[in-house]
Design a protein around this motif. Structure first.
Motif, mmCIF file in Angstrom:
data_model
loop_
_atom_site.group_PDB
_atom_site.id
_atom_site.type_symbol
_atom_site.label_atom_id
_atom_site.label_comp_id
_atom_site.label_asym_id
_atom_site.label_seq_id
_atom_site.Cartn_x
_atom_site.Cartn_y
_atom_site.Cartn_z
ATOM 1 N N SER A 198 -3.009 3.742 -2.673
ATOM 2 C CA SER A 198 -3.015 2.809 -3.790
ATOM 3 C C SER A 198 -3.575 1.484 -3.315
ATOM 4 N N GLY A 199 -3.901 0.610 -4.233
ATOM 5 C CA GLY A 199 -4.334 -0.727 -3.847
ATOM 6 C C GLY A 199 -5.835 -0.897 -3.840
ATOM 7 N N ARG A 200 -6.270 -2.146 -4.004
ATOM 8 C CA ARG A 200 -7.684 -2.450 -4.143
ATOM 9 C C ARG A 200 -8.395 -2.629 -2.814
ATOM 10 N N VAL A 257 0.858 -1.187 0.000
ATOM 11 C CA VAL A 257 0.000 0.000 0.000
ATOM 12 C C VAL A 257 0.887 1.227 0.000
ATOM 13 N N GLN A 258 0.603 2.141 -0.885
ATOM 14 C CA GLN A 258 1.316 3.420 -0.893
ATOM 15 C C GLN A 258 0.346 4.526 -0.495
ATOM 16 N N ASN A 285 -10.478 6.119 -2.771
ATOM 17 C CA ASN A 285 -9.295 5.638 -2.033
ATOM 18 C C ASN A 285 -8.599 6.782 -1.290
ATOM 19 N N THR A 286 -9.379 7.610 -0.645
ATOM 20 C CA THR A 286 -8.831 8.793 -0.007
ATOM 21 C C THR A 286 -9.418 8.980 1.387
#
Length: 124
Positions: free
Chosen positions: A25-27, A2-3, A77-78
């Motif tokens: 990042s990432g699902r 994860v970034q 994703n935030t």
């Protein structure tokens, strides 16, 4: 992996507001507990706020309760940190972090991934 990338920091006067963002990042973002921490010069990193995967549970440090609001948008994703009524003692580098076991926790050691931080400076 994860970034996390924080943004939104800057210089603001006492009593002002800032909104920090942390893009992940990432699902699996929607399954993570997310937290905000901060570190002032010469001090240890400390907990600021955390939010559960659904956004239904939030917790705050006493020092920011009533002034800061954590929220998230899983579609983007935030995670956000709205900071109002800023004080000089809020000056610090602010970090977001992800906890992948879904525990809602304020302990630094429970978080698995960290961003690089964004500087917030509150001037009087």
């Amino acid at each position: 992996q994860v970034q996390l990338v924080e943004s939104g920091g800057g210089l603001v006067q006492v009593g002002g507001s800032l909104r920090l963002s942390c893009a992940a990042s990432g699902r699996s973002f929607s399954s993570y507990t997310m937290g905000w921490f901060r570190q002032a010069p010469g001090k240890e990193r400390e907990f600021v706020a955390t939010i559960s995967w659904s956004g239904g549970r939030t917790y705050y440090a006493d020092s920011v309760k009533g002034r800061f609001t954590i929220s998230r948008d899983n579609a983007k994703n935030t995670v956000y940190l709205q900071m109002n009524s800023l004080k000089s003692e809020d000056t610090a580098v602010y970090y977001c972090a992800a906890e992948t076991s879904a525990w809602v926790t304020s302990r630094l050691s429970d978080y698995d991934y960290w961003g690089r931080g964004t500087q917030v400076t509150v001037s009087s």
